[in-house]
Design a protein around this motif. Sequence first.
Motif, short mmCIF file in Angstrom:
data_model
loop_
_atom_site.label_atom_id
_atom_site.label_comp_id
_atom_site.label_asym_id
_atom_site.label_seq_id
_atom_site.Cartn_x
_atom_site.Cartn_y
_atom_site.Cartn_z
N ALA A 258 1.45 -1.36 0.05
CA ALA A 258 0.07 0.05 0.09
C ALA A 258 0.73 0.99 -0.14
O ALA A 258 2.09 0.87 0.26
CB ALA A 258 -0.97 -0.34 1.08
N THR A 259 0.52 2.58 -0.78
CA THR A 259 1.17 3.68 -0.25
C THR A 259 0.91 4.43 -0.05
O THR A 259 -0.77 4.70 -0.59
CB THR A 259 1.53 3.56 -2.25
N GLY A 260 0.61 4.97 1.00
CA GLY A 260 0.55 7.23 0.82
C GLY A 260 0.37 7.15 2.41
O GLY A 260 0.67 6.36 4.02
N ASP A 261 0.59 8.54 2.63
CA ASP A 261 0.94 9.17 3.70
C ASP A 261 0.04 8.76 5.26
O ASP A 261 0.22 9.45 6.21
CB ASP A 261 1.48 10.29 3.91
N GLU A 262 -1.35 8.96 4.60
CA GLU A 262 -2.46 8.89 5.33
C GLU A 262 -2.74 7.96 6.27
O GLU A 262 -4.11 7.39 7.30
CB GLU A 262 -3.80 9.42 4.62
N LEU A 263 -1.82 6.71 5.69
CA LEU A 263 -2.11 5.37 5.78
C LEU A 263 -2.01 4.90 7.58
O LEU A 263 -1.15 4.99 7.35
CB LEU A 263 -2.30 3.92 5.26
N ARG B 146 5.28 4.99 2.55
CA ARG B 146 5.18 6.35 2.37
C ARG B 146 5.44 6.79 0.82
O ARG B 146 5.71 6.53 0.06
CB ARG B 146 5.95 6.95 2.82
N ASP B 147 4.61 7.91 0.75
CA ASP B 147 4.78 8.78 -0.48
C ASP B 147 6.24 9.70 -0.95
O ASP B 147 6.20 10.64 -1.29
CB ASP B 147 3.55 9.65 -0.74
N THR B 148 7.25 8.61 -1.01
CA THR B 148 8.53 9.50 -0.95
C THR B 148 9.36 8.08 -2.00
O THR B 148 9.52 6.86 -1.85
CB THR B 148 9.53 9.70 -0.12
N GLY C 107 -2.59 3.07 -5.06
CA GLY C 107 -3.01 4.34 -4.90
C GLY C 107 -1.28 4.46 -5.30
O GLY C 107 -0.17 4.13 -6.21
N GLY C 108 -1.34 5.92 -5.23
CA GLY C 108 -0.16 6.76 -5.92
C GLY C 108 0.02 6.76 -7.54
O GLY C 108 1.18 7.32 -7.83
N VAL C 109 -1.09 6.46 -7.86
CA VAL C 109 -1.00 6.59 -9.77
C VAL C 109 -2.01 7.28 -10.00
O VAL C 109 -2.00 7.23 -12.05
CB VAL C 109 -1.45 5.60 -9.84
N PHE D 41 2.10 13.64 -4.66
CA PHE D 41 2.32 12.68 -4.09
C PHE D 41 2.64 11.29 -4.85
O PHE D 41 2.61 10.54 -4.02
CB PHE D 41 1.88 12.54 -2.85
N ASP D 42 1.76 11.19 -5.96
CA ASP D 42 1.65 10.08 -7.28
C ASP D 42 3.36 10.25 -7.52
O ASP D 42 3.32 9.81 -9.54
CB ASP D 42 0.84 10.51 -7.59
N ILE D 43 4.04 8.68 -6.95
CA ILE D 43 4.68 7.98 -7.31
C ILE D 43 4.99 6.95 -8.51
O ILE D 43 6.35 6.93 -9.04
CB ILE D 43 5.67 9.19 -6.38
MG MG Z 1 -1.69 8.46 -2.34
#
Ligand code: MG
Length: 423
Positions: free
Chosen positions: A187-192, A230-232, A253-255, A260-262
């Motif tokens: 999973a990707t996301g700083d909010e998770l 995380r989104d880095t 996520g992140g697409v 921050f979609d990397i």
């Molecule tokens: Mg995200």
Amino acid sequence: MISVEQAQEKILAAVSPLEAEDRPLLDCLGQVLAEDIYSPLDIPPLANAAMDGYAVRAADIRGASREVPQRLDVIGCLAAGRVYDGTVGAGQALRIMTGAPLPGGADSVVPFEETSEAKGKAVTSEVFIYTGLAPRDNVRLAGEDVRRGALIFARGRLISPAEVGVMASLGYRSVRVVRRPVVAILATGDELAELGENLLPGQIYNSNSYSVAALARWSGAVPRILGIARDTRDSLVSRLREGLEADLLITTGGVSAGDFDIVKDILVQEGDITFCTVRMKPGKPIAFGRIKGKDSRGVARTIPHLGLPGNPVSSMVTFELLVRPAIWKMLGRGALTRRIVPAILEDDVENKDGRRVFARAVVTPRDGRYYARLTGPQGSGILTSMSDANALAIIAEDSPGARRGDTVPVLRLDWKEELTLAV
Ligand code: MG
Ligand code: AMP
């Protein structure tokens, strides 16, 4: 933007059936045979009684009836699992239980119901028979189910509970099957936040890893949850490496097009990218390509990577359409599609931006037809719309939508009617 079919084709072209391995019989449920199964024995091994009753010679009781019973001498009793070493002679009968081998001399079995024993008479040295029989009546012949040496299941066959039963009856403790793919899920996301953590303001639980892992397991794969990146770039790349030992890597996520979609950038830098959008709703942003790198043992690996959208409904719907067929192909399964049936819509479905819509629906049969009702609001963040659904109603990309009363194809999910796998 490519179509759902084009996306499916590109993904399927990038995966192949996996190698074979020997597995204990019960673990193979839902897998595909990688060997032909021949029978090492006759089933049943010996002719045996199909009913509880008396083993007799049909010629002795010809014409017998309730009015004119035929008297026979009872020479003994035989339970299943034993073999009678004597012979049933003329005018004789042997009490016999279902499954016990038919004794020499006898050719048929009279059920208790057709004898004097049915009237509650104690077992004695004589019995009266109330019916005539033909030879082989109420007898299961040796090899009538399976012949020794016969091909029972050809390689490629999907193993359902009945195949497990048949192979057990042949004495197979393990069989050769196409290996299950291992699917790494990140999973990707700083909010998770991870399950078990307290939610801080602005956080949500990481549900995608679990819904996707559940779908992977349901599809026959072995999910491996890698946690949250995380989104880095650093966080994502280091966690991706942990997935390189798998057969398929899935990120969620992140697409999309946010700051921050990397994930797409990483695919380009760490491998190659085949496509990054598909003409479907939910789920337009989906990246597919390959990730390259060294696994934890330093072995160079290149594995397919699907970057699913972060919205919880989108990740599940895109999994069903794009990931599940790939898993089934890796499992060696032949047919890769689920059932699509026509259904009459009970709600309007709009299609504003020319994508193929997959609306969550409850399909029920009525008067010989299927009816599809939407499961309420269709936002791609509304995950309960998925848990209430048993189908996805499909609206073509070139259609402005469909109205109540229109017939549309629905893809049946049937998760709730299908087998529940215990782990
Ligand atoms: Mg995200
Ligand atoms: P993204 O594609 O990363 O912009 O995510 C789209 C939406 O999905 C955002 O509202 C995210 O908070 C949500 N989302 C992303 N990943 C997850 C996840 N693992 N579990 C639940 N929701 C998620």
